[in-house]
Structure formats: C-alpha cells, structure tokens
Design a protein around this motif. Structure first.
Motif, mmCIF file in Angstrom:
data_model
loop_
_atom_site.group_PDB
_atom_site.id
_atom_site.type_symbol
_atom_site.label_atom_id
_atom_site.label_comp_id
_atom_site.label_asym_id
_atom_site.label_seq_id
_atom_site.Cartn_x
_atom_site.Cartn_y
_atom_site.Cartn_z
ATOM 1 N N MET A 90 72.636 56.411 -4.060
ATOM 2 C CA MET A 90 72.269 57.554 -3.225
ATOM 3 C C MET A 90 72.799 57.445 -1.797
ATOM 4 S SD MET A 90 68.347 58.032 -4.590
ATOM 5 C CE MET A 90 67.976 59.414 -3.524
ATOM 6 N N VAL A 91 73.336 56.276 -1.435
ATOM 7 C CA VAL A 91 73.896 56.140 -0.094
ATOM 8 C C VAL A 91 75.378 56.461 -0.181
ATOM 9 C CG1 VAL A 91 74.287 54.605 1.855
ATOM 10 C CG2 VAL A 91 72.225 54.362 0.460
ATOM 11 N N LYS A 92 75.768 57.599 0.388
ATOM 12 C CA LYS A 92 77.166 58.003 0.265
ATOM 13 C C LYS A 92 77.995 57.348 1.363
ATOM 14 C CE LYS A 92 80.347 61.794 -0.188
ATOM 15 N NZ LYS A 92 80.734 63.032 0.487
ATOM 16 N N ASP A 93 77.440 57.304 2.553
ATOM 17 C CA ASP A 93 78.248 56.855 3.673
ATOM 18 C C ASP A 93 77.361 56.309 4.791
ATOM 19 O OD1 ASP A 93 80.762 56.516 4.755
ATOM 20 O OD2 ASP A 93 80.535 58.297 6.018
ATOM 21 N N VAL A 94 77.859 55.259 5.427
ATOM 22 C CA VAL A 94 77.188 54.715 6.608
ATOM 23 C C VAL A 94 78.245 54.517 7.679
ATOM 24 C CG1 VAL A 94 75.958 52.735 7.559
ATOM 25 C CG2 VAL A 94 75.466 53.481 5.233
ATOM 26 N N SER A 95 77.992 55.038 8.873
ATOM 27 C CA SER A 95 78.935 54.729 9.947
ATOM 28 C C SER A 95 78.159 54.333 11.199
ATOM 29 C CB SER A 95 79.845 55.920 10.221
ATOM 30 O OG SER A 95 79.082 56.993 10.696
ATOM 31 N N ILE A 96 78.748 53.425 11.938
ATOM 32 C CA ILE A 96 78.073 52.879 13.112
ATOM 33 C C ILE A 96 78.931 53.136 14.337
ATOM 34 C CG2 ILE A 96 77.174 50.763 14.154
ATOM 35 C CD1 ILE A 96 76.869 49.687 11.272
ATOM 36 N N GLU A 97 78.352 53.816 15.298
ATOM 37 C CA GLU A 97 79.092 54.130 16.534
ATOM 38 C C GLU A 97 78.922 52.986 17.534
ATOM 39 O OE1 GLU A 97 80.774 57.048 16.525
ATOM 40 O OE2 GLU A 97 79.927 57.400 14.529
ATOM 41 N N ALA A 98 79.776 53.009 18.526
ATOM 42 C CA ALA A 98 79.746 51.954 19.539
ATOM 43 C C ALA A 98 78.406 51.901 20.274
ATOM 44 C CB ALA A 98 80.876 52.170 20.536
ATOM 45 N N ASP A 99 77.775 53.066 20.451
ATOM 46 C CA ASP A 99 76.518 53.088 21.196
ATOM 47 C C ASP A 99 75.296 52.801 20.321
ATOM 48 O OD1 ASP A 99 76.699 55.306 19.693
ATOM 49 O OD2 ASP A 99 76.373 56.756 21.314
ATOM 50 N N GLY A 100 75.539 52.275 19.124
ATOM 51 C CA GLY A 100 74.415 51.903 18.273
ATOM 52 C C GLY A 100 73.830 53.052 17.466
ATOM 53 N N VAL A 101 74.501 54.215 17.508
ATOM 54 C CA VAL A 101 74.048 55.330 16.674
ATOM 55 C C VAL A 101 74.554 55.106 15.247
ATOM 56 C CG1 VAL A 101 74.217 57.804 16.243
ATOM 57 C CG2 VAL A 101 74.014 56.954 18.587
ATOM 58 N N VAL A 102 73.633 55.164 14.293
ATOM 59 C CA VAL A 102 74.017 54.947 12.899
ATOM 60 C C VAL A 102 73.867 56.260 12.130
ATOM 61 C CG1 VAL A 102 73.511 53.681 10.776
ATOM 62 C CG2 VAL A 102 73.293 52.547 12.985
ATOM 63 N N ALA A 103 74.938 56.682 11.508
ATOM 64 C CA ALA A 103 74.878 57.895 10.684
ATOM 65 C C ALA A 103 74.838 57.487 9.217
ATOM 66 C CB ALA A 103 76.090 58.777 10.956
ATOM 67 N N GLU B 188 71.022 58.967 12.419
ATOM 68 C CA GLU B 188 71.272 60.359 12.025
ATOM 69 C C GLU B 188 71.363 60.403 10.514
ATOM 70 O OE1 GLU B 188 74.824 61.445 14.068
ATOM 71 O OE2 GLU B 188 73.773 61.800 15.973
ATOM 72 N N VAL B 189 70.369 61.021 9.900
ATOM 73 C CA VAL B 189 70.367 61.099 8.440
ATOM 74 C C VAL B 189 70.863 62.474 8.024
ATOM 75 C CG1 VAL B 189 68.971 60.866 6.343
ATOM 76 C CG2 VAL B 189 68.339 59.595 8.407
ATOM 77 N N SER B 190 71.880 62.505 7.197
ATOM 78 C CA SER B 190 72.289 63.795 6.635
ATOM 79 C C SER B 190 72.143 63.729 5.119
ATOM 80 C CB SER B 190 73.724 64.132 7.031
ATOM 81 O OG SER B 190 74.586 63.108 6.584
ATOM 82 N N LEU B 191 71.862 64.874 4.543
ATOM 83 C CA LEU B 191 71.585 64.910 3.111
ATOM 84 C C LEU B 191 72.653 65.694 2.367
ATOM 85 C CD1 LEU B 191 67.755 65.719 3.254
ATOM 86 C CD2 LEU B 191 68.821 63.497 2.930
ATOM 87 N N GLY B 192 73.106 65.134 1.279
ATOM 88 C CA GLY B 192 73.989 65.842 0.353
ATOM 89 C C GLY B 192 73.337 65.848 -1.011
ATOM 90 N N VAL B 193 74.050 66.321 -1.988
ATOM 91 C CA VAL B 193 73.501 66.352 -3.349
ATOM 92 C C VAL B 193 74.503 65.694 -4.294
ATOM 93 C CG1 VAL B 193 72.653 67.813 -5.218
ATOM 94 C CG2 VAL B 193 72.304 68.508 -2.858
ATOM 95 N N MET B 194 73.981 64.949 -5.240
ATOM 96 C CA MET B 194 74.850 64.295 -6.224
ATOM 97 C C MET B 194 75.642 65.311 -7.030
ATOM 98 S SD MET B 194 72.704 61.196 -7.899
ATOM 99 C CE MET B 194 72.355 59.724 -6.952
ATOM 100 N N THR B 195 76.833 64.923 -7.409
ATOM 101 C CA THR B 195 77.596 65.756 -8.353
ATOM 102 C C THR B 195 77.021 65.519 -9.749
ATOM 103 O OG1 THR B 195 79.143 63.983 -8.827
ATOM 104 C CG2 THR B 195 79.695 65.453 -6.988
ATOM 105 N N ASP B 196 77.398 66.363 -10.678
ATOM 106 C CA ASP B 196 76.943 66.183 -12.061
ATOM 107 C C ASP B 196 77.309 64.797 -12.573
ATOM 108 O OD1 ASP B 196 75.887 68.647 -12.084
ATOM 109 O OD2 ASP B 196 77.484 69.609 -13.247
#
Ligand SMILES: Nc1ncnc2c1ncn2[C@@H]1O[C@H](COP(=O)(O)OP(=O)(O)OP(=O)(O)O)[C@@H](O)[C@H]1O
Ligand SMILES: [Mg+2]
Ligand SMILES: [Zn+2]
Length: 402
Positions: free
Chosen positions: A50-63, A97-105
């Motif tokens: 369920m975790v599609k992507d994680v990115s970490i910015e220089a200022d410690g913001v995690v998406a 920053e949590v964003s939500l997507g939906v699984m493909t079939d």
C-alpha cells in the motif's frame, strides 16, 4: 514535531542548539510505516503493497503516497492519521504529507493472492485441522434471553484480554449485533472476492444482515441458501488471524444450527438461558442439538439472573425470572452427555445492558465495574483461560497477550 527554523536561528547562541537534526532516511521512514496497519486488514501497509512512494525533502518534510485497497475505503481518515503519527515520530521529520491513491485491479489481485493464496477454494479456515482459532457458538433454546447481548459483551471483554476476536451474527431473523456494536449501516469493504469484516471496539464483525441488498430487506433464507450465506461469512470474509470467533446464533434448533454443526463441528457451544425453569427446559434442547451435531457444550450462562433491589441494594436480589435455571441446564446436559458442562455464571439484570445495546457501546466498556459487566468478563475469562482437556477446543491456546 514542527521545528521552527527562525526560532532555532535566534537560539543560536550556543553551538549545541545550532546542530540540525540529521535528515531522516528512507529506511527509518519505512520502519515507521511498517508499524502502521491497514485498519481493515490489520496487517502492515508495507507488507500489503500500500506504500506507493516515499520522498524526503531537505527540510525534513516527508511525502508518503498510500494506495487504498478500494476508492471508497471508509477508514481512509484513520489510515491517514496513523501514517502521519508514525512517520511524524521519526527523528528529523518536520512534517508529513500523506496523499492517497487507489490500487489498480492488478495490484488488488496481487494483494488478494498475498492474503488468501492463489487458490479459489472456499474452505472455512476455522474448520481446518491445526486452526488456532477457538470458535464459540452462542446458542439458546428460545429468543430474547440475551444471546446477542452476551456475545457482544464477551467479544469486547476478550479484546480487553489482548485477544483478536471476530463475531459472526448468524441470526437470520434478528441481526441485532451490528446495532449493539454501533455499526449501523456500515457495509463491509470488498477486495476482489474477499469481504472485510467491519471493525468496532477492536472486534471484527460480520453480520448476515450485511449481505443483504438493503437493510430492511427481509431474508427468508432457509436450507441451502442459508448454508451458502453462512459459508460466505466464514470462508469469503478475510478474518486474519483470530484467537477467538464468536457466533451469535438465532434462537432454537433450526437450519442455522444444523448448517453450523456440519460446517464447524469443532465449534464449542455456550448455552444461554434465563433462570426460569421453562426456559431452562428449552435451553437443554439447544444443548442436546449441539451434541447431536458433534459439537461440545462448554458451558451455560444464566442471563437476567436477578435484579438488585433499587431500595435495599445488591444484598436484596429480586428474582424476576425465578431461580436455578442455569445450574439446572448445566447439570442436566452434563448428565446426558457424560462430561461436565460447567455453569459459567449468572449475569444480573441491568438496564445499562439494554442501554449499551442501543448506544453501541457494550456495558463491559461503558461501565466495566458494574456487576453485570464483571459477570460477563468472568465468563469471558473462563472461556478463554480454560486450558486444554476440553475436546472441541483447539490446542495451543494463547489466553492473555501474545
Ligand atoms: N442482563 C440484562 N439486563 C437487562 N437487559 C438485558 C440483559 N440481557 C439482555 N437484555 C435485554 O433484553 C433484550 C433481549 O436481549 P438480546 O437481544 O441480547 O437477546 P437474544 O437472545 O439475542 O434475542 P433474540 O432471540 O431476539 O436474538 C434486549 O433488549 C437486551 O438489551
Ligand atoms: Mg439475538
Ligand atoms: Zn429490597
């Protein structure tokens, strides 16, 4: 978290306070995400893909991008909150920053294979040899004795013991269980051919009423139809690893009892009765029926045992429905079967039991110190804490904590 850079700068008189917390690593964030369970499947989101992507910015913001199993996931707020809390607790994270997507079939099919294996078998996991789930069917001879109230309270009491608990409302006529859990019209989520039970107070709940197209639809299922619905609730529902499964049966000795006897011969039966002698006689029949289906009766609960006198207090017990029914059923069944059928205890009458049924917060949670709640908790303990030596119960029991 929320570290204010300006504040840090103005504080910069000492060298120490100038040291910036190092940026969190992907591994740290992944480790934190591995502690977040999907609220329905109750397994880590990392394991479920369920975790599609994680990115970490220089200022410690995690998406973090999370894929929901289905678009209409009713628990997406819970999930977002849990991800935010877990990742936010990682040192060096300034914001999540949590964003939500939906699984493909395709992803969903992969998830389904991961959870259920690739087969399409409709095996009932609890009926398999080696299943560690203890199944208790709550039965009674006649209606209105408090089976559903007892089931719901036992379930939350067992959750309180640290057990993972499921409840199947197999009452084709009533299905009061969803209301007693405060579930209302919430419907189970479906992932491919798997049905997710609805969670309430930590209990995984599935009701025959949830399989109906509409809530007010009358189900007149009998025989094979009914059997199919029961198998669906036991085999197609994704229960995960349950310590205990409680089945709330309709009153009497009808089709449901027969179906369940055939499908779950290893279920242990708990007979609920009132103290009334006539009710006790009927309750015996329910026990005998269970025994005919090769199920073991593991105890008798007497509900509505007495009412504490509103004037004198608990030392004056008003026996509204008479006395002695529970013990009588236990000893009569024990004699008939040739093994001990324990009397598990009497649950007093308490208007709060009914109130809890209406509000969706069972008494064991709303007022655990009430004598009725204590009695129910004791029954829960004697069912789960009872060791081996009872045929019909699985071995390898884990009573408290795990
Ligand atoms: N110990 C108790 N004290 C007071 N009220 C109770 C108690 N137990 C159950 N009740 C109330 O009695 C009524 C019947 O209880 P419940 O629905 O649990 O019984 P049931 O055996 O499941 O009934 P049915 O046969 O209709 O499924 C409910 O209104 C419930 O709130
Ligand atoms: Mg009921
Ligand atoms: Zn009195």
């Amino acid at each position: 978290m929320g570290r204010d850079p300006w504040h840090d700068a103005s504080d910069a008189l000492s060298i120490d306070s100038m040291q910036v917390t190092p940026r969190p690593t992907i591994e740290q964030v992944q480790t934190a995400l591995a502690t977040v369970n999907d609220p329905e499947i109750k397994r880590p989101v990392t394991e479920l893909g369920m975790v599609k992507d994680v990115s970490i910015e220089a200022d410690g913001v995690v998406a973090v991008e999370i894929l929901l199993t289905v678009a209409s996931c009713p628990l997406q707020d819970t999930l977002t909150r849990d991800v935010d809390a877990a990742v936010g607790a990682v040192s060096g994270v300034s914001r999540v920053e949590v964003s939500l997507g939906v699984m493909t079939d395709e992803q969903r099919q992969g998830l389904r294979r991961h959870l259920k294996g690739s087969g399409t078998s409709r095996d009932i996991p609890f009926a398999k040899a080696g299943s560690l789930t203890r199944v208790f069917a709550i039965a009674s001879g006649k209606g209105g004795v408090g089976k559903s109230s007892v089931t719901v309270n036992l379930a939350v009491a067992m959750v309180g013991q640290g057990l993972s608990v499921g409840v199947v409302d197999a009452d084709v006529y009533g299905h009061s269980v969803p209301d007693m859990f405060g579930i209302g019209d919430r419907r189970p989520t479906q992932i491919e051919d798997m049905i997710m039970p609805v969670d309430s107070h930590g209990v995984r709940v599935m009701s025959i009423g949830m399989l109906k197209a509409r809530r007010d639809q009358v189900v007149a299922w009998r025989g094979p139809m009914l059997d199919r619905a029961l198998v669906q609730m036991l085999a197609d529902v994704y229960w995960g690893d349950l310590d205990v499964l409680l089945l709330d049966l309709p009153p009497g000795t009808g089709d449901v009892a027969i179906s369940l006897g055939q499908r779950l011969a290893n279920a242990a039966v708990v007979v609920v009765t009132t103290p009334q002698q006539a009710a006790a006689g009927v309750a015996e029949r329910a026990g005998t029926m269970a025994s005919m289906m090769k199920q073991r009766v593991v105890g008798v609960v007497e509900n509505m045992s007495f009412l504490s006198c509103p004037h004198c207090g608990p030392q004056h017990r008003i026996e509204v429905f008479g006395a002695g029914g529970g013990k009588r059923v236990a000893s009569a069944l024990g004699e008939r079967f040739g093994y001990e059928v324990p009397f598990l205890g009497g649950v007093p009458m308490d208007p709060q039991v009914r109130a809890g049924g209406d509000s969706g917060i069972p008494l064991v949670l709303s007022d655990p110190a009430a004598p009725a709640a204590q009695a129910l908790t004791t029954v829960a303990r004697s069912l789960t804490g009872r060791g081996r030596g009872l045929a019909g119960l699985q071995l390898g029991l884990t009573p408290v904590g795990r």
